[in-house]
Motif scaffolding. Structure first.
Motif: not given
Lengths: 418, 726
Positions: A70-74, A113, A115, A201
């Motif tokens: 989980p988490g948005s920063l990858k 996922g 960016e 991350k």
């Protein structure tokens, strides 16, 4: 087989986006964006693509591990630190068809996922940096990078990070350290990069060639792709052949093409009609093979069965005139120079090997030196922090195993070579 | 225990946390695995490969135990013939280029490599090639680098970065050329804490101070406590033939440069070895009898002629609790005045030990957020600084820093508020916390603080009235706030506790008829019933002539503020007890030589309010005597009954009369709520908006400066003017 990865390499100026677009670049993007990210991952899993950097880890699985965190920063990192001696495959894509790589990275980023992407480029590819930066600029201008790509709400930013000239930074965790601005040394795993990589991350690191396969997998579908080449590791493979062959170069062939076919059919056989003595099948850290291994299929599992490794697919061919002590010396010198110095066995072991080989080269070999070399290899084996040290002893072990006579002659004659 | 996994180490089954490494599990099982690069202070690193173990059913033959996490039902063997051989081989590799200069190596006898080589019984090596020659580096102050001995375990590099946030040392080059170095191999420009020397497993880092001074097995060891700042770090004196040769941290605790290297001041040539008396304007050596007769006669004359309140006493922040206790008892009972105080009260924050009680320093790293209102904290109280770094680097907590300059804390802070003073920062931060106003760093800080469920607040050493109220408001807005005031001097809290205060008897018992009669009956004497003058009032009284004599124990007012010289000149009679001939002692009529904290026993109370014992490592120098003994001799000669054979006799009396200390074990902290002043508006600081006491401006770095004593440390004076950071 029709060329896929190197299809645009022969087209003049294919590194220009307009030329590349005419020949199908970025064609797989909209198809990929039409799928859910998880389906893109599944497609790659169906293709059973295995990483082309050397370890052969299943790419789809790697993505899935990261995508699940989980988490948005990858982060998505492209390993373009093509440092394994003999390896020249990625350079062709970087120089001639950077848009293939960029397209693959945008799709990968979408799937996992991430960016934000970085291409970690080896220091010794100065020409590639300009080409990549121009290609990235063009891709931004055309909307294949940046915010809201193709109007589909997908964001992906990409930049090039140039390494500082260390072989170890091809190891994924050392690459991350270097990217973060630290000393290039491997990190402790776990945590694996998929859960805690760059800047702690979730991170995926793929080789240039691996990522370049992605647009084709999306384009033709994973099932169709899986039918190409070897069953256990399908797909096209770029083999870089160097040494005593008539036509050295880069060849895209189905995974699992035999060594014999590569050398004698595609590369025109041994130069000057001489006999083949030795082949290094996958770059400096893969054990040396001999003529008796020529019918081995060049894929991950077959080469392991034959006592070597596919590595990066860098085939180095040596004819009968070659003294294998010289070869081992050059390779050991390389590894001693490139050992990062972190762990004891690699740092001290490679340095010791280099000292013994230097003596041999100076004609100062002694009775018992072969046993000494094997002793040092045994000392290093299985104790190193990362694969560098384990790879460094391979040329020594395999050259002694197959060409012990070369060593004996060298010690007896005391010949000095340079 | 919830959430554990079961691991079997050499047949011993233990339940451990899932995040534990095999090495942790082995420790829990009581199984020793040899290590070189692993250390409890540091993150795992995995470079030496000595700690290899075998795991059943693992695809790998050997697994490093320091970096590998445990798994449920893992079965580990830590010693097999293969492992023995593997470790032996690693040691052989480490010795390839290691100079076998153990006979001249300061580390011999205390060297982990030497011990392991002995344990694994290495014989002649198969390595017969040429050894590398790497020259030593003696360029730096205090610390020498014997580069050739280095095994590249990286502990020094990591302790400097992870624990200290300094990062002075780093690896340079690679492979066999790898070495630990400074920037461009320049001389060290760091905190000179010597933690790198302490943690080095071999003799690669040594101190100039200890070089060729003794072998580790010839040393006697004395446990004690550092007497420089309020942190009260535990330490060990190592002595040889009755002389200190080295100081090390106790039980691998932290010591800063002052603690580790500053002890050499006790051997300084300026130490007083005999009493001095003023004869026709000159201070000349005298016997104790002569000096004490002069003290007693003059004090008695002044007392009889002008009253006891014409005499004042200034106590010390360096003396033990027992000595501080005896000092106020001496002033109150033998002299008969409550004029007893400390000038050091000018250097502590308002609200100390009434509003702001310190939490235990080891708890700092457990808070969600550390809010540092004093950017100099790591210089003034180095251990507090280390705990702040630990919070960030080890526990990944957040740090909010108020600092207009730049120092090591800036490097690890999540958020820096660049304000010249805490009041300016709080003026913006408080509204941001209350109503969400504010932008930039202030908004970030407010957001971090709002999320936190526990916050450590570092209270500045200087806290004017306005800021004091701001901080109180801040504390009311935070969840789970604990304060950690900066206390510069070592036993300041102990001296307060012992009643070196004009208005309070020991234990903050207010001068009142009840208290006075209780102490009068315990001490069997008459005691003054009105509170005395505080230190500032005493100085005024001297100017006006109402105080004619001053008894100073271990303080140097004239040295820290030259403006006080003309004031002290007005005195009819001045007695100074000190270990050096300070600026103030030079003005005295009688100078009584005291001993340093390395030569006496007693207790100190740290800024955490922790009672700790010090022990003598050396005999008193010359005729010098401990302050407590000087005081009791003077008191006896003035007719008071004092019969203490040792400091522990005094502590018995303290325990009987001071409830805070009644059953306070050595090593424990007295609970803040037990103080009679807890939560009151009493101000134990003399600093207020109307009294601005500025520190003497010196070129010394605060970290290496602690007044009179540090200026006489040879080691510290070599580094004290090193710049902080640009």
């Amino acid at each position: 087989m029709e060329k896929m990865l190197l299809k645009r390499v022969d087209i003049p100026n294919a590194n220009d986006i307009d030329v590349a677009l005419k020949h199908g670049a970025y064609g797989a993007l909209s198809a990929a964006f039409g799928m859910r990210p998880v389906d893109v991952v599944n497609e790659v899993k169906r293709a059973t693509l295995r990483g082309r950097g050397g370890a052969g880890f299943p790419t789809g699985l790697k993505w899935e591990l990261c995508a699940r965190v989980p988490g948005s920063l990858k982060y998505l990192l492209c390993n373009a630190d093509e440092g394994e001696p003999g390896t020249i495959k990625d350079r062709f894509i970087l120089h001639q068809d950077p848009h293939l790589l960029i397209e693959g990275m945008v799709i990968s980023g979408y799937a996992i996922g991430a960016e934000r992407g970085y291409i970690y480029l080896r220091y010794e590819y100065p020409k590639a940096i300009g080409i990549l930066e121009k290609a990235i600029e063009q891709a931004y201008a055309k909307g294949y990078l940046g915010k809201n790509i193709l109007g589909k709400g997908v964001n992906f930013d990409l930049s090039v990070h140039r390494g500082a000239g260390a072989y170890i930074c091809g190891e994924e965790t050392a690459l991350i350290e270097s990217l973060e601005g630290k000393r290039g040394q491997p990190r402790i795993r776990p945590p694996f990069p998929a859960s805690q990589g760059a800047w702690r991350k979730p991170t995926v690191i793929n080789n240039v060639e691996t990522l370049s396969n992605i647009p084709f997998i999306i384009g033709m579908g994973g099932d169709a792709y899986a039918k190409i080449g070897a069953e256990t590791a399908p797909g096209p493979k770029i083999y870089g052949v160097s040494g005593h062959v008539n036509k050295p170069g880069v060849y895209e062939l189905p995974m699992g093409t035999t060594l014999r076919e590569i050398i004698y059919t595609h590369c025109g056989g041994i130069k000057g009609g001489k006999k083949l003595k030795a082949v290094i099948p996958g770059g400096a850290s893969t054990p040396i093979l001999t003529e008796s291994h020529l019918d081995v299929k060049m894929d991950f599992n077959s080469l392991v069965a034959a006592g070597s490794m596919l590595g990066s697919g860098a085939v180095m061919v040596m004819d009968e005139t070659v003294d294998m002590v010289n070869v081992a010396y050059v390779l050991v010198r390389f590894f001693a120079h490139e050992s990062c110095g972190k762990c004891t066995p690699c740092r001290e072991g490679t340095a010791w090997l280099y000292q013994v080989y230097t003596r041999l080269m100076h004609g100062e070999g002694k009775e018992g030196d072969i046993d000494l070399l094997l002793y040092i290899c045994e000392t290093v084996k299985g104790k190193c922090f990362c694969p560098l040290g384990e790879g460094a002893i391979q040329p020594v072990l395999s050259s002694i195993k197959h060409f012990r006579a070369d060593y004996e002659a060298r010690i007896k004659s005391g010949v000095v070579s340079h | 225990m919830e959430n554990t996994v079961t691991v079997t180490i050499d047949g011993i089954t233990v339940k451990v946390k899932p995040t534990a490494t095999i090495l942790d599990a082995a420790k829990q099982a009581g199984v020793r695995i040899p290590v070189l690069c692993a250390d409890d202070k540091l993150h795992p690193y995995g470079s030496c490969r000595i700690c290899l173990v075998e795991i059943e059913k693992s695809p790998r033959k050997f697994t490093p135990s320091c970096t590998t996490p445990v798994a449920d039902n893992m079965v580990v063997k830590t010693m097999t013939p293969d492992l023995f051989e593997a470790r032996k081989r690693i040691l052989e590799l480490l010795l390839c280029h290691h100079p076998l200069d153990c006979p001249v190596c300061d580390k011999a006898g205390n060297c982990q490599l030497q011990d392991l080589v002995h344990e694994y019984g290495l014989g002649p090596s198969k390595f017969t090639e040429k050894k590398r020659v790497v020259p030593p580096n003696y360029k730096s102050a205090v610390i020498d680098r014997e580069v050739a001995r280095c095994v590249l375990c990286g502990k020094c590099v990591r302790v400097c970065r992870e624990q200290n946030a300094v990062g002075e040392l780093a690896f340079t080059r690679r492979g066999k050329e790898s070495k630990v170095s400074t920037d461009f191999d320049q001389q060290l420009d760091c905190e000179f804490c010597g933690e790198c020397v302490e943690i080095c497993p071999v003799g690669a880092l040594t101190t100039k101070q200890f070089k060729y001074r003794g072998r580790t097995w010839n040393m006697e060891r004395t446990q004690s406590v550092c007497n420089y700042c309020g942190c009260g770090c535990r330490m060990v004196y190592e002595t040889r033939q009755g002389r200190i040769v080295r100081v090390r941290s106790a039980a691998r605790n932290y010591l800063c440069g002052k603690g580790r290297f500053g002890w050499d001041a006790v051997h300084h040539a300026d130490r007083l070895t005999t009493p001095l008396v003023r004869v026709s304007g000159e201070l000349v050596p005298a016997t104790w009898d002569e000096a004490l007769a002069m003290v007693v006669t003059n004090l008695n004359v002044i007392k009889n002629k002008r009253g006891a309140d014409s005499i004042g006493g200034l106590g010390s922040v360096r003396t033990t609790n027992e000595e501080s206790y005896l000092f106020q008892k001496f002033m109150r009972s033998a002299i008969g005045t409550n004029n007893v105080d400390m000038l050091a009260r000018l250097k502590v924050p308002k609200g100390l030990n009434t509003t702001f009680f310190s939490g235990e320093l080891s708890n700092i790293s457990g808070h969600d957020v550390v809010l540092v209102l004093d950017g100099d904290v790591a210089e003034l109280n180095p251990l507090t600084g280390i705990e702040i770094v630990r919070a960030v680097n080890r526990n990944y907590k957040k740090l909010i820093l108020v600092n207009s300059g730049y120092n090591k804390l800036n490097r690890i802070a999540s958020c820096v508020l660049e304000y010249v003073s805490p009041d300016a920062a709080l003026a913006d931060l408080l509204p941001a916390l209350k109503s969400g106003q504010g932008t930039g760093a202030v908004a970030d800080a407010a957001a971090i603080l709002k999320e936190a469920t526990s916050v450590a607040v570092i209270i500045p050493a200087r806290l004017p009235d306005g800021t004091y109220y701001q901080v109180r408001e801040l504390l009311s807005l935070l969840k789970g706030a604990t304060t950690y005031p900066v206390v510069k001097r070592s036993n300041f809290l102990g001296a307060l506790d012992m009643g070196v205060l004009p208005g309070y008897y020991p234990g903050y018992q207010k001068v009142s008829p009840d208290v006075v009669s209780r102490f009068a009956s315990a001490w069997n004497c008459m005691l003054p019933e009105i509170p005395g003058k505080n230190a500032l009032e005493m100085l005024d009284a001297i100017k006006q002539g109402s105080i004619a004599a001053l008894y100073i124990m271990g303080d140097d007012p004239a040295g820290s503020d030259a403006g006080l010289k003309p004031v002290l000149e007005k005195l009819e009679f001045l007695v100074v007890q000190d270990i050096f001939l300070t600026e103030t002692a030079k003005m005295a009529d009688v100078v009584l030589p005291a001993v340093s904290s390395a030569e006496k026993a007693g207790t100190l109370t740290s800024l955490e309010r922790r009672l700790q014992g010090i022990s003598p490592a050396e005999e008193p120098l010359g005729d010098a005597q401990p302050d407590w003994n000087i005081l009791q001799t003077v008191a006896k000669k003035m007719g008071s009954a004092m019969h203490y054979a040792s400091p522990s006799d005094i502590m018995k009396e303290i325990r009987a009369l001071v409830p805070l200390y009644a059953d306070l074990a050595v090593g424990s902290v007295w609970p803040a709520e037990k103080s009679p002043l807890h939560g009151s508006e009493t101000n134990l600081s003399l600093l207020s908006d109307s009294v601005e006491k500025n520190d003497v401006i010196t070129s010394e770095r605060l970290l290496f400066s602690s007044g009179t004593t540090t200026t006489r440390s040879k080691e510290l004076t070599t580094v004290c003017t090193f710049k902080v950071e640009a």
